[in-house]
Write a protein that holds these residues in place. Structure first.
Motif, PDB file in Angstrom:
ATOM      1  N   ARG A  25      21.259  67.473  33.224  1.00 23.12           N
ATOM      2  CA  ARG A  25      22.683  67.303  33.820  1.00 23.12           C
ATOM      3  C   ARG A  25      23.417  66.889  32.689  1.00 23.12           C
ATOM      4  NH1 ARG A  25      25.609  62.814  35.408  1.00 23.12           N
ATOM      5  NH2 ARG A  25      23.943  61.623  35.181  1.00 23.12           N
ATOM      6  N   TYR A  26      24.831  67.537  32.721  1.00 27.87           N
ATOM      7  CA  TYR A  26      25.600  67.201  31.455  1.00 27.87           C
ATOM      8  C   TYR A  26      26.349  66.066  31.974  1.00 27.87           C
ATOM      9  CZ  TYR A  26      29.745  67.983  28.379  1.00 27.87           C
ATOM     10  OH  TYR A  26      30.654  67.741  27.485  1.00 27.87           O
ATOM     11  N   ASN A  27      26.777  65.105  31.091  1.00 24.86           N
ATOM     12  CA  ASN A  27      27.667  64.144  31.185  1.00 24.86           C
ATOM     13  C   ASN A  27      28.706  64.399  30.387  1.00 24.86           C
ATOM     14  OD1 ASN A  27      29.013  61.686  30.682  1.00 24.86           O
ATOM     15  ND2 ASN A  27      27.161  60.568  30.819  1.00 24.86           N
ATOM     16  N   PRO A  28      30.065  64.556  31.163  1.00 24.22           N
ATOM     17  CA  PRO A  28      31.255  64.983  30.525  1.00 24.22           C
ATOM     18  C   PRO A  28      31.721  63.880  29.909  1.00 24.22           C
ATOM     19  CG  PRO A  28      31.622  65.031  32.752  1.00 24.22           C
ATOM     20  CD  PRO A  28      29.971  64.595  32.492  1.00 24.22           C
ATOM     21  N   VAL A  29      31.794  62.899  30.222  1.00 30.66           N
ATOM     22  CA  VAL A  29      32.247  61.707  29.429  1.00 30.66           C
ATOM     23  C   VAL A  29      31.680  61.300  28.026  1.00 30.66           C
ATOM     24  CG1 VAL A  29      32.779  59.133  29.353  1.00 30.66           C
ATOM     25  CG2 VAL A  29      33.160  60.708  31.629  1.00 30.66           C
ATOM     26  N   ARG A  30      30.456  61.349  28.151  1.00 27.32           N
ATOM     27  CA  ARG A  30      29.647  61.154  26.859  1.00 27.32           C
ATOM     28  C   ARG A  30      29.230  62.320  26.148  1.00 27.32           C
ATOM     29  NH1 ARG A  30      28.676  55.610  26.384  1.00 27.32           N
ATOM     30  NH2 ARG A  30      28.866  54.468  28.378  1.00 27.32           N
ATOM     31  N   HIS A  31      29.308  63.441  26.448  1.00 26.06           N
ATOM     32  CA  HIS A  31      28.663  64.578  26.164  1.00 26.06           C
ATOM     33  C   HIS A  31      27.395  64.443  25.786  1.00 26.06           C
ATOM     34  CE1 HIS A  31      29.345  68.518  24.307  1.00 26.06           C
ATOM     35  NE2 HIS A  31      29.177  68.108  23.117  1.00 26.06           N
ATOM     36  N   GLN A  32      26.561  64.517  26.766  1.00 26.53           N
ATOM     37  CA  GLN A  32      25.354  64.160  26.799  1.00 26.53           C
ATOM     38  C   GLN A  32      24.471  65.216  27.614  1.00 26.53           C
ATOM     39  OE1 GLN A  32      24.943  60.122  27.809  1.00 26.53           O
ATOM     40  NE2 GLN A  32      24.795  59.421  25.672  1.00 26.53           N
ATOM     41  N   LEU A  33      23.361  65.462  27.573  1.00 31.50           N
ATOM     42  CA  LEU A  33      22.469  65.957  28.433  1.00 31.50           C
ATOM     43  C   LEU A  33      21.375  64.845  29.072  1.00 31.50           C
ATOM     44  CD1 LEU A  33      21.619  69.467  26.883  1.00 31.50           C
ATOM     45  CD2 LEU A  33      23.182  68.912  29.327  1.00 31.50           C
TER      46      LEU A  33
END
Length: 233
Positions: free
Chosen positions: A111-119
Protein backbone atom coordinates in the motif's frame (compact mmCIF):
# COMPACT_ATOMS: atom_id res chain seq x y z
CA UNK A 1 -28.90 -0.77 -16.82
CA UNK A 2 -27.85 2.75 -15.91
CA UNK A 3 -27.78 3.60 -12.20
CA UNK A 4 -29.18 7.03 -11.50
CA UNK A 5 -27.14 8.16 -8.51
CA UNK A 6 -28.78 10.92 -6.44
CA UNK A 7 -26.85 14.16 -6.27
CA UNK A 8 -24.40 14.31 -3.36
CA UNK A 9 -24.46 17.19 -0.92
CA UNK A 10 -22.66 18.14 2.32
CA UNK A 11 -24.21 16.92 5.54
CA UNK A 12 -25.80 19.45 7.88
CA UNK A 13 -23.56 18.03 10.60
CA UNK A 14 -20.40 16.10 9.83
CA UNK A 15 -19.90 12.61 11.25
CA UNK A 16 -16.30 12.32 12.50
CA UNK A 17 -14.64 9.18 11.21
CA UNK A 18 -11.55 7.36 12.44
CA UNK A 19 -9.66 5.98 9.41
CA UNK A 20 -8.85 2.31 9.18
CA UNK A 21 -5.70 1.12 10.92
CA UNK A 22 -4.11 -0.91 8.14
CA UNK A 23 -2.25 -4.07 9.10
CA UNK A 24 1.43 -3.30 8.68
CA UNK A 25 4.15 -5.43 7.20
CA UNK A 26 7.56 -4.43 5.90
CA UNK A 27 7.97 -0.71 5.16
CA UNK A 28 9.94 0.47 2.13
CA UNK A 29 10.99 4.11 1.84
CA UNK A 30 10.88 5.42 -1.71
CA UNK A 31 13.32 7.90 -3.18
CA UNK A 32 12.12 11.26 -4.45
CA UNK A 33 12.32 11.17 -8.26
CA UNK A 34 14.57 13.55 -10.13
CA UNK A 35 12.78 16.32 -11.95
CA UNK A 36 12.30 16.00 -15.66
CA UNK A 37 11.30 18.57 -18.26
CA UNK A 38 8.63 17.49 -20.74
CA UNK A 39 6.01 19.67 -22.38
CA UNK A 40 2.49 18.87 -21.20
CA UNK A 41 1.26 18.83 -24.79
CA UNK A 42 3.76 16.09 -25.60
CA UNK A 43 2.60 14.06 -22.60
CA UNK A 44 -1.04 14.30 -23.66
CA UNK A 45 -0.28 13.49 -27.29
CA UNK A 46 1.73 10.40 -26.30
CA UNK A 47 -0.84 8.94 -23.89
CA UNK A 48 -2.17 5.57 -24.99
CA UNK A 49 -3.62 2.52 -23.28
CA UNK A 50 -1.03 -0.18 -23.97
CA UNK A 51 -1.51 -3.90 -23.47
CA UNK A 52 2.05 -5.21 -23.12
CA UNK A 53 3.96 -4.88 -19.88
CA UNK A 54 7.57 -5.38 -18.98
CA UNK A 55 8.88 -5.36 -15.39
CA UNK A 56 8.48 -2.10 -13.51
CA UNK A 57 11.50 -0.91 -11.57
CA UNK A 58 11.10 0.44 -8.05
CA UNK A 59 12.34 3.80 -9.32
CA UNK A 60 9.61 3.92 -11.98
CA UNK A 61 6.89 2.92 -9.51
CA UNK A 62 8.17 5.52 -7.07
CA UNK A 63 8.00 8.25 -9.73
CA UNK A 64 4.52 7.20 -10.88
CA UNK A 65 3.15 7.36 -7.33
CA UNK A 66 5.01 10.60 -6.55
CA UNK A 67 3.51 12.46 -9.51
CA UNK A 68 0.02 10.98 -9.09
CA UNK A 69 -0.77 10.25 -5.46
CA UNK A 70 1.71 11.99 -3.17
CA UNK A 71 0.30 14.27 -0.49
CA UNK A 72 1.78 17.69 -1.27
CA UNK A 73 0.21 19.35 1.78
CA UNK A 74 -2.24 18.56 4.58
CA UNK A 75 -4.70 20.57 6.64
CA UNK A 76 -6.52 19.66 9.87
CA UNK A 77 -10.28 19.20 9.65
CA UNK A 78 -13.22 18.37 11.87
CA UNK A 79 -13.80 15.10 10.03
CA UNK A 80 -11.52 13.00 12.24
CA UNK A 81 -8.60 13.07 9.78
CA UNK A 82 -6.53 15.61 7.87
CA UNK A 83 -7.51 16.86 4.46
CA UNK A 84 -4.92 16.19 1.79
CA UNK A 85 -3.81 18.08 -1.31
CA UNK A 86 -2.48 15.87 -4.10
CA UNK A 87 -1.90 16.02 -7.87
CA UNK A 88 -5.26 14.37 -8.67
CA UNK A 89 -8.47 16.07 -7.45
CA UNK A 90 -10.82 14.63 -4.83
CA UNK A 91 -14.21 15.73 -3.49
CA UNK A 92 -13.65 17.83 -0.38
CA UNK A 93 -9.88 17.15 -0.50
CA UNK A 94 -10.71 13.90 1.33
CA UNK A 95 -8.88 11.44 -0.94
CA UNK A 96 -10.55 8.23 0.28
CA UNK A 97 -8.78 6.02 -2.27
CA UNK A 98 -5.74 3.97 -1.31
CA UNK A 99 -3.44 2.76 -4.08
CA UNK A 100 -1.94 -0.71 -3.73
CA UNK A 101 0.60 -2.36 -6.03
CA UNK A 102 1.37 -6.01 -6.72
CA UNK A 103 3.37 -7.96 -9.32
CA UNK A 104 3.79 -11.67 -9.97
CA UNK A 105 7.48 -11.34 -9.24
CA UNK A 106 6.96 -9.94 -5.73
CA UNK A 107 3.62 -11.69 -5.07
CA UNK A 108 2.69 -9.29 -2.26
CA UNK A 109 0.43 -6.28 -2.02
CA UNK A 110 2.07 -3.03 -0.98
CA UNK A 111 0.00 0.00 0.00
CA UNK A 112 1.26 3.46 -0.88
CA UNK A 113 1.63 5.93 1.99
CA UNK A 114 1.15 9.32 0.30
CA UNK A 115 2.38 11.35 3.27
CA UNK A 116 5.71 9.59 3.79
CA UNK A 117 6.18 8.34 0.20
CA UNK A 118 6.48 4.73 1.30
CA UNK A 119 5.26 1.30 0.28
CA UNK A 120 3.90 -0.77 3.17
CA UNK A 121 3.34 -4.51 2.81
CA UNK A 122 -0.16 -5.86 3.48
CA UNK A 123 -0.14 -9.40 4.94
CA UNK A 124 -1.26 -11.86 2.25
CA UNK A 125 -3.59 -13.66 4.66
CA UNK A 126 -5.77 -10.54 4.52
CA UNK A 127 -5.26 -9.69 0.85
CA UNK A 128 -4.14 -12.69 -1.24
CA UNK A 129 -2.42 -11.51 -4.45
CA UNK A 130 -3.27 -14.66 -6.37
CA UNK A 131 -7.02 -14.08 -6.23
CA UNK A 132 -6.56 -10.69 -7.90
CA UNK A 133 -4.28 -12.14 -10.58
CA UNK A 134 -6.73 -14.95 -11.31
CA UNK A 135 -9.62 -12.50 -11.67
CA UNK A 136 -7.99 -10.08 -14.10
CA UNK A 137 -5.84 -12.44 -16.21
CA UNK A 138 -8.67 -13.59 -18.53
CA UNK A 139 -9.29 -9.97 -19.58
CA UNK A 140 -5.63 -9.04 -20.04
CA UNK A 141 -2.54 -11.16 -19.28
CA UNK A 142 -0.47 -9.57 -16.53
CA UNK A 143 2.79 -10.58 -18.23
CA UNK A 144 5.55 -8.90 -16.17
CA UNK A 145 3.47 -5.87 -15.28
CA UNK A 146 2.37 -4.45 -11.95
CA UNK A 147 -1.26 -4.37 -10.82
CA UNK A 148 -2.51 -1.13 -9.31
CA UNK A 149 -5.65 -1.46 -7.19
CA UNK A 150 -7.72 1.56 -6.15
CA UNK A 151 -9.37 0.77 -2.81
CA UNK A 152 -11.84 3.32 -1.46
CA UNK A 153 -12.28 3.85 2.26
CA UNK A 154 -15.94 4.75 1.99
CA UNK A 155 -16.34 6.13 5.53
CA UNK A 156 -14.01 9.04 4.85
CA UNK A 157 -16.22 10.57 2.18
CA UNK A 158 -19.36 9.62 4.12
CA UNK A 159 -18.15 11.70 7.07
CA UNK A 160 -18.90 14.90 5.12
CA UNK A 161 -21.33 14.05 2.32
CA UNK A 162 -24.68 12.41 1.71
CA UNK A 163 -25.16 10.26 -1.42
CA UNK A 164 -21.45 9.59 -1.76
CA UNK A 165 -21.36 6.90 -4.47
CA UNK A 166 -20.88 9.17 -7.46
CA UNK A 167 -18.26 11.23 -5.61
CA UNK A 168 -16.10 8.18 -4.96
CA UNK A 169 -16.48 6.91 -8.53
CA UNK A 170 -15.50 10.35 -9.85
CA UNK A 171 -12.50 10.38 -7.53
CA UNK A 172 -11.50 6.99 -8.94
CA UNK A 173 -11.88 8.16 -12.54
CA UNK A 174 -9.82 11.28 -11.91
CA UNK A 175 -7.08 9.25 -10.25
CA UNK A 176 -6.97 6.67 -13.06
CA UNK A 177 -6.75 9.43 -15.64
CA UNK A 178 -3.95 11.14 -13.74
CA UNK A 179 -2.06 7.87 -13.34
CA UNK A 180 -2.34 7.40 -17.10
CA UNK A 181 -0.90 10.83 -17.83
CA UNK A 182 1.90 10.37 -15.31
CA UNK A 183 2.72 7.00 -16.86
CA UNK A 184 2.82 8.63 -20.29
CA UNK A 185 5.22 11.28 -19.04
CA UNK A 186 7.51 8.57 -17.62
CA UNK A 187 7.45 6.46 -20.78
CA UNK A 188 5.53 3.62 -19.13
CA UNK A 189 2.74 1.42 -20.50
CA UNK A 190 -0.55 1.81 -18.64
CA UNK A 191 -4.00 0.29 -19.12
CA UNK A 192 -7.11 0.66 -16.92
CA UNK A 193 -9.09 -2.59 -16.64
CA UNK A 194 -12.77 -3.39 -16.38
CA UNK A 195 -12.37 -5.11 -13.01
CA UNK A 196 -12.86 -3.01 -9.89
CA UNK A 197 -11.55 -5.41 -7.25
CA UNK A 198 -14.77 -4.70 -5.37
CA UNK A 199 -14.46 -7.71 -3.06
CA UNK A 200 -10.70 -7.96 -2.62
CA UNK A 201 -10.52 -6.02 0.65
CA UNK A 202 -13.37 -7.62 2.57
CA UNK A 203 -11.02 -9.23 5.13
CA UNK A 204 -9.05 -6.07 5.88
CA UNK A 205 -11.45 -4.69 8.48
CA UNK A 206 -14.78 -6.17 9.59
CA UNK A 207 -16.28 -2.90 10.77
CA UNK A 208 -15.20 -0.53 7.99
CA UNK A 209 -15.84 -0.65 4.29
CA UNK A 210 -12.91 -0.94 1.88
CA UNK A 211 -14.32 -1.20 -1.63
CA UNK A 212 -12.38 -1.64 -4.85
CA UNK A 213 -13.14 1.09 -7.38
CA UNK A 214 -10.59 0.44 -10.11
CA UNK A 215 -7.72 -1.68 -11.38
CA UNK A 216 -4.94 -0.92 -13.85
CA UNK A 217 -1.80 -2.56 -15.19
CA UNK A 218 1.46 -0.67 -15.58
CA UNK A 219 4.87 -1.70 -16.82
CA UNK A 220 7.76 -0.82 -19.07
CA UNK A 221 7.22 -0.88 -22.86
CA UNK A 222 7.82 -4.04 -24.88
CA UNK A 223 9.23 -4.36 -28.40
CA UNK A 224 5.76 -5.20 -29.73
CA UNK A 225 4.55 -1.70 -28.83
CA UNK A 226 5.65 -0.10 -32.09
CA UNK A 227 2.38 1.58 -33.29
CA UNK A 228 2.64 0.68 -36.97
CA UNK A 229 -1.12 0.81 -37.52
CA UNK A 230 -1.68 4.23 -35.96
CA UNK A 231 -2.12 7.16 -38.34
CA UNK A 232 -1.00 10.47 -36.92
CA UNK A 233 -3.43 13.27 -37.74
Amino acid sequence: MWLDYPDPHPKDTVTPYEPICWPTGAVMDLAEPTDFAQAFGDVVAARRSNRTFGPLSLMDLSALLWYSCRSVAQRPSGLGFDLSFRPAPSAGAIHPIHVLACSQEQNIWQRYNPVRHQLIEVPDRLLPPQSAMTEISPALPIQKGTILWLAAEVGKTASKYENIASLIWRDAGALLAHLGLAASSLGLNFCPLGATGAKWGTALDETKLICGVGVALVGTPAIADVPGDIVKL
